[in-house]
Design an enzyme around this catalytic site. Structure first.
Site, short mmCIF file in Angstrom:
data_model
loop_
_atom_site.label_atom_id
_atom_site.label_comp_id
_atom_site.label_asym_id
_atom_site.label_seq_id
_atom_site.Cartn_x
_atom_site.Cartn_y
_atom_site.Cartn_z
N LYS A 128 0.73 -1.20 0.06
CA LYS A 128 -0.13 0.11 -0.06
C LYS A 128 0.78 1.29 -0.16
CE LYS A 128 -3.84 -1.77 2.20
NZ LYS A 128 -5.04 -1.82 3.73
N ARG A 129 1.95 1.42 0.40
CA ARG A 129 2.93 1.91 0.41
C ARG A 129 2.70 3.11 -1.21
NH1 ARG A 129 6.19 -1.63 2.11
NH2 ARG A 129 7.97 -1.88 1.55
#
Length: 502
Positions: free
Chosen positions: A260-261
Site C-alpha cells: 500500500k505504501r
C-alpha cells in the site's frame, strides 16, 4: 522450456485467492496468467476460494475478489469452490497419510506449533541467506504415547535424509534438502466433539489440486518454498504432481515488495479510478512476461495467441504507474470507437449524465441528439482523456448544460474588458449562420475579431471558456460543431449575462 513439461492431459489450472484481503495486483496477475494459459491451450480454469483460516477470513471480501476478476474479463469454468466446505476431504487425506506412515499424531501443545521450533514458516521467495535452515524434529514422530485429555494434531513425517526435487517451468530444476523441511502440520487438533480440526494450507491445496485434476500450478514465486512440502504430499498420496510454474514477484518502484505504501494495490481501486480493463490487462500481462520483441500494445486476442510459460521471466517485475497510465491513454486513443462507447456509457450512467437516446439503435431525443452524435463527441474528446471519469468531469459540458466555468480559466481569458462585447457579437454572428460546420464557425469568429480590432486568439480562448468552461479542450470549431448551433449561442449569451452578475 515447454509449456507442457511432463503433462499430457488436457490443461486444467486454478486460481485460488484467500478472502483475507482485496484482489491484490499480484493476485490479479497470477489469475491472468492462469486464464491466458488455459484459454491458449483450450483448457479449463477453476476458481477456488481458500477460506480455511477462520480467524483472518472476511467473507464479504469474496465479492470484491470476484468483482475484480469480472472487471478484468477473467472468467472461470468451474467454481467458485470453497475450502471451508471441503473439510472431510482433507481429513480423509490426512488419515490416509497416517495409515501409510507418511504422517504422525502430534500431542505437543497448540502454542508449540503456532510459533517457535514447530511453526509454519513464512512464505518466502527463497530460503534466507546465512546457511542451512535449522529444523528441530517433533518428538512425537517416533510414536509418542497419547496424552489424556489432549487431542492431537496431524503432522507430516518429512524424510530424515535426501532431497526433494521438482522441475519448475520458469525456474528449472529445484532441489531442497529434506533436513531443512520441518514436520509441517496437516490438521490442527480438534475442538469440542471434533477428532481433528482445521486443515492447514499445505494439505488443503494438494488435496484440492488432486481432486480437481489440476495439471499446471501457476502461482507467485513466494510459493517456491512451499513446493517441496507439496511434492512430498503428492508422493504420500500416490498422486502425480502437476507442472509447477512460479512467476516473478511484483515490486514497487523502490524494488521492495509491492504494498500500500506504493499506492493502490487493490485492483478494484483502478476500476474506480477509471482505467480501461483491457489496458490494465495488457499492462499486467507484461509484468514478468514478454512475447519477445519490442511490441507492447497487445490486445487481448494478441495475448491469447502469444502467451506461453516460456516467456515468463525469472526476474521480478516493477509496477510502473506512469507506464500503466500510458497504456490507458493508448487504449483510449486506439480502441475501435464502438468498443470505447460502451465504457463511456457506463461512466456517464454512473455520473447521472447518460441519456438513453445516445445508445446504439435508440430513437433520437427531443433535441435530435442520437448515437452518431455521441460517437462523434467521444471521438473528439478521447485524445485528451486520461481516465474514464474525465468524460464526466473535465468534459461535462459536452454532455450536460449544467456545468461550471473554471475560475482559473475565467481569470486568465476573461480579464480583457472587451470580452463581454466580443462574446455578444459572436453570438449574433453564429446565430445568423445558415449552415453550421467547422469552416462557417471559423470564418464567423475571425470576422468578429477582425472587425473589433483584436487578435483572433483572444476571442477563441474567451469563447472556449464560455461554451465548455475550460481553458483546454478539443479544437474550438470542432467543439462548436458537436455542441450544435443553438447550444453554442445560448451559452455565449449566458456568459455575457454572467459578467453583469460578477
Amino acid at each position: 522450456m515447454s509449456d507442457s513439461i511432463h503433462s499430457t492431459s488436457a490443461v486444467r489450472v486454478r486460481f485460488a485467492p484467500s478472502p483475507t484481503g482485496y484482489l491484490h495486483v499480484g493476485g490479479a496477475r497470477t489469475a491472468l496468467f492462469n486464464w491466458l494459459f488455459a484459454r491458449r491451450h483450450g483448457g479449463t480454469m477453476i476458481l477456488r476460494v481458500e477460506d480455511t483460516d477462520a480467524e483472518r477470513n472476511k467473507p464479504e471480501l469474496v465479492r470484491g475478489i470476484l468483482d475484480g476478476l469480472e472487471w478484468l474479463g477473467i472468467n472461470w469454468d468451474g467454481g467458485p469452490f470453497y475450502q471451508s466446505q471441503r473439510t472431510e476431504l482433507y481429513r480423509a487425506a490426512a488419515k490416509k497419510c497416517l495409515a501409510n506412515g507418511a504422517a504422525f499424531l502430534c500431542y505437543c501443545p497448540a502454542e508449540k506449533y503456532a510459533g517457535g521450533d514447530y511453526a509454519e514458516p513464512a512464505q518466502d521467495e527463497e530460503p534466507k541467506a546465512g546457511g542451512p535452515r535449522r529444523v528441530t524434529r517433533c518428538s512425537c514422530r517416533d510414536g509418542r504415547p497419547s496424552t489424556p485429555g489432549v487431542k492431537p494434531a496431524v503432522r507430516f513425517k518429512v524424510p530424515l535424509g535426501g532431497t526433494t526435487k521438482f522441475l519448475d517451468a520458469v525456474f528449472g530444476e529445484r532441489e531442497f534438502s529434506n533436513a531443512e523441511i520441518e514436520d509441517f502440520v496437516l490438521l490442527r487438533s480438534g475442538r469440542g466433539e471434533e477428532e481433528f480440526g482445521q486443515s492447514m494450507y499445505q494439505l488443503g491445496v494438494v488435496v484440492d489440486d488432486i481432486d480437481m485434476r489440476i495439471t499446471h500450478v501457476i502461482r507467485g514465486a513466494d510459493h517456491l518454498s512451499n513446493t517441496p512440502k507439496q511434492v512430498l504430499l503428492y508422493q504420500a498420496l500416490r498422486a502425480e504432481p502437476p507442472v509447477f510454474a512460479h512467476v516473478p514477484l511484483i515490486l514497487g518502484a523502490d524494488k521492495s515488495r509491492l504494498s500500500k505504501r506504493h499506492g493502490a494495490t487493490d485492483v478494484n481501486m483502478y476500476r474506480t479510478e477509471g482505467f480501461l480493463p483491457e489496458a490494465f490487462r495488457n499492462f499486467l500481462a507484461l509484468l514478468g512476461w514478454s512475447p519477445g520483441g519490442d511490441e507492447e500494445f497487445l490486445r487481448t486476442k494478441d495475448l491469447l495467441e502469444k502467451f506461453s510459460l516460456e516467456g515468463v521471466s525469472r526476474t521480478n517485475a516493477v509496477f510502473d504507474r506512469p507506464k500503466l497510465e500510458w497504456f490507458n491513454t493508448q487504449y483510449l486513443q486506439k480502441l475501435p470507437i464502438e468498443e470505447l462507447l460502451l465504457e463511456v456509457q457506463n461512466e456517464l450512467q454512473r455520473s447521472g449524465l447518460w441519456k438513453p437516446e445516445w445508445a446504439a439503435g435508440a430513437a433520437p431525443g427531443p433535441d435530435g441528439r442520437e448515437h452518431a452524435w455521441f460517437s462523434k463527441t467521444v471521438d473528439l474528446l478521447r485524445p485528451r482523456i486520461r481516465l474514464l471519469p474525465d468524460f464526466s468531469s473535465w468534459s461535462r459540458a459536452f454532455f450536460s448544460d449544467e456545468f461550471t466555468r473554471d475560475p482559473a480559466a475565467k481569470e486568465k481569458f476573461w480579464k480583457d474588458p472587451k470580452v463581454p462585447e466580443l462574446l455578444g457579437k459572436l453570438a449574433d454572428a453564429l446565430e445568423a449562420l445558415p449552415e453550421w460546420n467547422h469552416d462557417a464557425c471559423d470564418h464567423a469568429s475571425r470576422a468578429v475579431a477582425e472587425a473589433s480590432g483584436v487578435k483572433a486568439g483572444l476571442l477563441i480562448n474567451a469563447t472556449r471558456v464560455a461554451i465548455v468552461g475550460q481553458a483546454v479542450a478539443p479544437p474550438l470549431f470542432d467543439t462548436m460543431v458537436v455542441l450544435g448551433q443553438q447550444r453554442v449561442v445560448r451559452r455565449l449569451r449566458h456568459a455575457v449575462a454572467s459578467f453583469g452578475k460578477a
